[in-house]
Design an enzyme around this catalytic site. Structure first.
Site, mmCIF file in Angstrom:
data_model
loop_
_atom_site.group_PDB
_atom_site.id
_atom_site.type_symbol
_atom_site.label_atom_id
_atom_site.label_comp_id
_atom_site.label_asym_id
_atom_site.label_seq_id
_atom_site.Cartn_x
_atom_site.Cartn_y
_atom_site.Cartn_z
ATOM 1 N N SER A 196 0.832 -1.216 0.000
ATOM 2 C CA SER A 196 0.000 0.000 0.000
ATOM 3 C C SER A 196 0.863 1.262 0.000
ATOM 4 O O SER A 196 0.651 2.180 -0.798
ATOM 5 C CB SER A 196 -0.885 0.030 1.252
ATOM 6 O OG SER A 196 -1.573 -1.175 1.395
ATOM 7 N N GLN A 223 -5.457 -5.846 1.374
ATOM 8 C CA GLN A 223 -5.714 -6.683 2.553
ATOM 9 C C GLN A 223 -6.969 -6.281 3.342
ATOM 10 O O GLN A 223 -7.622 -7.145 3.934
ATOM 11 C CB GLN A 223 -4.495 -6.651 3.486
ATOM 12 C CG GLN A 223 -3.205 -7.112 2.817
ATOM 13 C CD GLN A 223 -1.957 -6.734 3.617
ATOM 14 O OE1 GLN A 223 -1.870 -6.987 4.803
ATOM 15 N NE2 GLN A 223 -0.994 -6.116 2.954
ATOM 16 N N CYS A 262 -4.087 -3.431 11.517
ATOM 17 C CA CYS A 262 -5.532 -3.340 11.710
ATOM 18 C C CYS A 262 -5.991 -4.033 12.995
ATOM 19 O O CYS A 262 -6.481 -5.171 12.975
ATOM 20 C CB CYS A 262 -6.315 -3.881 10.528
ATOM 21 S SG CYS A 262 -8.048 -3.390 10.685
ATOM 22 N N ASP A 294 3.417 0.000 8.015
ATOM 23 C CA ASP A 294 3.441 -0.934 9.141
ATOM 24 C C ASP A 294 4.839 -1.206 9.696
ATOM 25 O O ASP A 294 4.971 -1.652 10.830
ATOM 26 C CB ASP A 294 2.828 -2.280 8.706
ATOM 27 C CG ASP A 294 1.358 -2.176 8.346
ATOM 28 O OD1 ASP A 294 0.766 -1.098 8.555
ATOM 29 O OD2 ASP A 294 0.804 -3.178 7.851
ATOM 30 N N LYS A 323 -1.627 0.616 12.927
ATOM 31 C CA LYS A 323 -1.068 0.296 11.605
ATOM 32 C C LYS A 323 -2.196 -0.075 10.638
ATOM 33 O O LYS A 323 -2.734 -1.177 10.705
ATOM 34 C CB LYS A 323 -0.071 -0.857 11.736
ATOM 35 C CG LYS A 323 1.148 -0.504 12.602
ATOM 36 C CD LYS A 323 2.088 -1.680 12.741
ATOM 37 C CE LYS A 323 3.243 -1.396 13.694
ATOM 38 N NZ LYS A 323 4.118 -0.289 13.319
ATOM 39 N N CYS A 330 -10.122 2.889 11.464
ATOM 40 C CA CYS A 330 -10.451 1.471 11.489
ATOM 41 C C CYS A 330 -11.964 1.315 11.348
ATOM 42 O O CYS A 330 -12.705 1.659 12.277
ATOM 43 C CB CYS A 330 -9.971 0.848 12.799
ATOM 44 S SG CYS A 330 -10.190 -0.927 12.804
HETATM 45 C C1 LIG Z 1 -7.270 -8.967 7.646
HETATM 46 C C2 LIG Z 1 -6.814 -7.534 7.494
HETATM 47 C C3 LIG Z 1 -7.742 -6.508 7.611
HETATM 48 C C4 LIG Z 1 -7.340 -5.189 7.482
HETATM 49 N N1 LIG Z 1 -8.294 -4.211 7.550
HETATM 50 C C5 LIG Z 1 -7.942 -2.922 7.342
HETATM 51 C C6 LIG Z 1 -8.942 -1.897 7.295
HETATM 52 O O1 LIG Z 1 -10.142 -2.159 7.437
HETATM 53 N N2 LIG Z 1 -8.547 -0.620 7.081
HETATM 54 C C7 LIG Z 1 -7.232 -0.297 6.900
HETATM 55 O O2 LIG Z 1 -6.937 0.878 6.674
HETATM 56 N N3 LIG Z 1 -6.250 -1.247 6.954
HETATM 57 C C8 LIG Z 1 -6.572 -2.547 7.159
HETATM 58 N N4 LIG Z 1 -5.597 -3.524 7.165
HETATM 59 C C9 LIG Z 1 -4.164 -3.139 7.255
HETATM 60 C C10 LIG Z 1 -3.517 -2.720 5.937
HETATM 61 O O3 LIG Z 1 -3.694 -3.702 4.950
HETATM 62 C C11 LIG Z 1 -2.023 -2.477 6.174
HETATM 63 O O4 LIG Z 1 -1.864 -1.626 7.288
HETATM 64 C C12 LIG Z 1 -1.361 -1.831 4.964
HETATM 65 O O5 LIG Z 1 -1.429 -2.702 3.859
HETATM 66 C C13 LIG Z 1 0.091 -1.481 5.281
HETATM 67 O O6 LIG Z 1 0.761 -1.033 4.138
HETATM 68 P P1 LIG Z 1 2.352 -1.217 4.023
HETATM 69 O O7 LIG Z 1 2.749 -0.617 2.733
HETATM 70 O O8 LIG Z 1 3.002 -0.744 5.266
HETATM 71 O O9 LIG Z 1 2.567 -2.811 4.002
HETATM 72 P P2 LIG Z 1 2.032 -3.862 2.942
HETATM 73 O O10 LIG Z 1 0.875 -3.339 2.190
HETATM 74 O O11 LIG Z 1 1.853 -5.136 3.701
HETATM 75 O O12 LIG Z 1 3.235 -4.003 1.905
HETATM 76 C C14 LIG Z 1 4.529 -4.422 2.261
HETATM 77 C C15 LIG Z 1 5.245 -4.850 0.978
HETATM 78 O O13 LIG Z 1 6.632 -5.019 1.261
HETATM 79 C C16 LIG Z 1 7.097 -6.135 0.531
HETATM 80 N N5 LIG Z 1 8.306 -6.641 1.172
HETATM 81 C C17 LIG Z 1 8.399 -7.347 2.326
HETATM 82 N N6 LIG Z 1 9.682 -7.669 2.552
HETATM 83 C C18 LIG Z 1 10.410 -7.138 1.532
HETATM 84 C C19 LIG Z 1 11.804 -7.132 1.216
HETATM 85 N N7 LIG Z 1 12.708 -7.745 1.991
HETATM 86 N N8 LIG Z 1 12.202 -6.481 0.101
HETATM 87 C C20 LIG Z 1 11.298 -5.847 -0.698
HETATM 88 N N9 LIG Z 1 9.968 -5.837 -0.448
HETATM 89 C C21 LIG Z 1 9.536 -6.474 0.659
HETATM 90 C C22 LIG Z 1 5.922 -7.114 0.594
HETATM 91 O O14 LIG Z 1 6.013 -8.089 -0.437
HETATM 92 C C23 LIG Z 1 4.730 -6.181 0.435
HETATM 93 O O15 LIG Z 1 4.345 -6.044 -0.910
HETATM 94 C C24 LIG Z 1 -5.967 -4.872 7.252
HETATM 95 C C25 LIG Z 1 -5.036 -5.907 7.113
HETATM 96 C C26 LIG Z 1 -5.446 -7.224 7.219
HETATM 97 C C27 LIG Z 1 -4.432 -8.338 7.028
#
Ligand SMILES: Cc1cc2nc3c(=O)[nH]c(=O)nc-3n(C[C@H](O)[C@H](O)[C@H](O)COP(=O)(O)OP(=O)(O)OC[C@H]3O[C@@H](n4cnc5c(N)ncnc54)[C@H](O)[C@@H]3O)c2cc1C
Length: 465
Positions: free
Chosen positions: A64, A92, A211, A345, A353, A388
């Protein structure tokens, strides 16, 4: 439109990793994606870096946060690279509704090549080493990627293995499920359909999670479903949470207390899942007050796994003592390395988060990183905004929105602490489109402007201290 190539790669990925219990054909996927696909016109193609590549901006993670930031800096063209190993991008937040049978899993997934901007380089590999003193990261392939500026957006790690027997139970027991993983979210609805009564247990681990509402949202949807199945009177619904409260913000915690009471749900605080014995159908919890263990027989178990910062980050110089990328809570700039920023996150930002938080962070990161690139100072802007949508049934939702101080920061001029159909409809039907079509294209920085308009400019401003 989806190309044949990406369609067949998405289909084979879904089938290969058993991500969907059905065997999928390209037609299924096209139908599922037609309504929400994020169109850049042409597609990003993975690139193999030369022995030592150099970029102005490297973004690690194409989830995201990484996608939103890459879109905002897409005008850098081949001076910008995203390092992301996965072929698939997941939305997600919709997995709660997938688990409850209210949405198809396919609506949560897009090929990575479709959501990354075509103008930039996509390096399809993992970052394995961070060397911020010498401004490079190392990939799994051993290649080095040098940068002038780095954004870290690697998400949070799911530590299912920290609960003894949990992975084995998820693999072998159809009544043990988890909405948190693409491999297991498709188990939840069939398990609900097969449920005939007994203890239905929902857990919240003893770690920060993404979440924090999701462990209980699926519980309310299960409660509603058990009532339609006619088995609720033979069922004890139990929420075993490691926390001492049902939700971290009092206004919404009070509202949720009313919900659990009205629905006859038993809440056990300071109960942390430590073991699952799927053969005996027993879940063991550690009581965090006295460290004693207590066993619960289960007929259905929804497990939220312990989570932590990705291992690669934990051993890097970028993190604080707890393992999170150590960024300034109002500017998102790294506290030690000024050319490094972080969002989402994996960071130390002391807020809940969520993807909603990531949206707000992405706009602020863009402003401050652009300022640093131009030799200007950063500006403290992020107030910890997060949201949330606490779904309480297939027709109602409490829409929690708050800041670092745990004070409500509501977008709409009505009381969002009340269960409402309109907020459910927004969560289920509007937010997915907002995510795929607006946020991932770098055009959604959270609802602060809408909030100002809705409150005629008289809304509360968070203090940035
Ligand atoms: C069941 C569930 C329900 C949820 N409900 C909500 C909701 O209602 N509302 C809301 O706002 N949020 C919700 N969330 C939370 C939301 O999905 C996350 O907070 C959000 O996706 C975080 O974004 P991010 O970019 O930090 O991490 P992510 O979207 O998880 O992306 C991380 C990326 O990093 C990549 N990565 C990992 N390790 C490496 C590496 N070593 N090298 C390169 N790339 C790597 C991964 O492949 C991934 O693509 C929910 C999540 C879940 C699982």
């Amino acid at each position: 439109m989806l190309s044949r190539q990406s369609l067949s790669s998405l289909t084979s990925c879904l089938n290969k990793y058993s991500i969907c219990s059905l065997s999928l054909t390209p037609t299924h996927i096209t139908d599922a994606l037609r309504s929400s696909v994020c169109r850049y016109g042409t597609e990003a193609q993975p690139k193999t870096p030369s022995k030592s590549s150099q970029y102005k901006l490297v973004v690690v993670g194409g989830g995201s946060g990484g996608c939103a930031v890459a879109a905002k800096f897409a005008s850098l063209g081949k001076n910008c690279a995203v390092v992301e190993p996965s072929d698939l991008h997941y939305y997600q937040p919709i997995w709660t509704l997938v688990g409850a049978g209210l949405k198809g899993f396919q609506s949560s997934v897009q090929p990575m090549r479709e959501v990354l901007p075509e103008s930039i380089d996509w390096i399809k590999d993992k970052a394995t080493v961070f060397n911020p003193k010498e401004n490079y990261i190392q990939l799994n392939s051993g290649e080095r990627v040098h940068y002038e500026y780095l954004v870290v957006a690697m998400g949070i790690q799911l530590d299912y293995d920290k609960v003894s027997g949990l992975i084995e139970a998820l693999e072998n027991d159809s009544t043990v499920v988890s909405n948190y993983h693409p491999k297991w979210v498709n188990k939840t609805f069939p398990a609900l359909q097969e449920f005939t009564g007994g203890n239905a247990i929902f857990t919240f681990p003893n770690t920060p999670i993404k979440c924090a509402g999701a462990p209980q949202k699926i519980m309310y949807l299960a409660d509603e479903y058990f009532r339609t199945l006619g088995v609720r009177n033979k069922t004890e619904i139990i929420y075993n949470t490691s926390l001492g409260v049902i939700f971290g913000v009092k206004k919404y915690a009070d509202a949720l207390q009313n919900v659990v009471q009205a629905r006859d749900i038993k809440v056990n605080y300071k109960h942390n899942l430590v073991q699952v014995d799927h053969k005996a159908k027993v879940a063991t919890f550690e009581k965090l007050d006295d460290n004693k263990q207590v066993n619960f027989q289960y007929s259905f178990l929804h497990a939220t796994p312990p989570m932590s910062s990705p291992d690669v980050l934990k051993k890097s110089p970028l993190v604080n003592e707890a393992g999170w990328v150590d960024v300034h809570k109002h500017t998102l700039q790294h506290n030690k390395y000024p050319n490094v920023f972080g969002l989402g996150d994996c960071t130390s930002l002391p807020t809940s988060k969520t993807a909603a938080a990531v949206a707000a962070q992405s706009g602020i990161l863009h402003k401050n990183l652009s300022a640093v690139m131009a030799g200007a100072p950063t500006v403290p802007l992020y107030d910890g905004y997060t949201s949330c949508p606490l779904i309480t049934s297939s027709k109602s939702c409490i829409l929690a929105e708050f800041d670092y101080d745990g004070k409500p920061l509501e977008t709409f001029p009505f009381n969002q602490g009340k269960e409402r159909k309109i907020t459910y409809d927004m969560k289920a039907h509007m937010m997915p489109t907002l995510y795929w079509r607006v946020m991932l294209r770098g055009r959604w920085n959270g609802p602060s402007t809408v909030r100002k308009m809705m409150h005629l400019g008289l809304n509360r401003q968070s203090k940035l201290t």
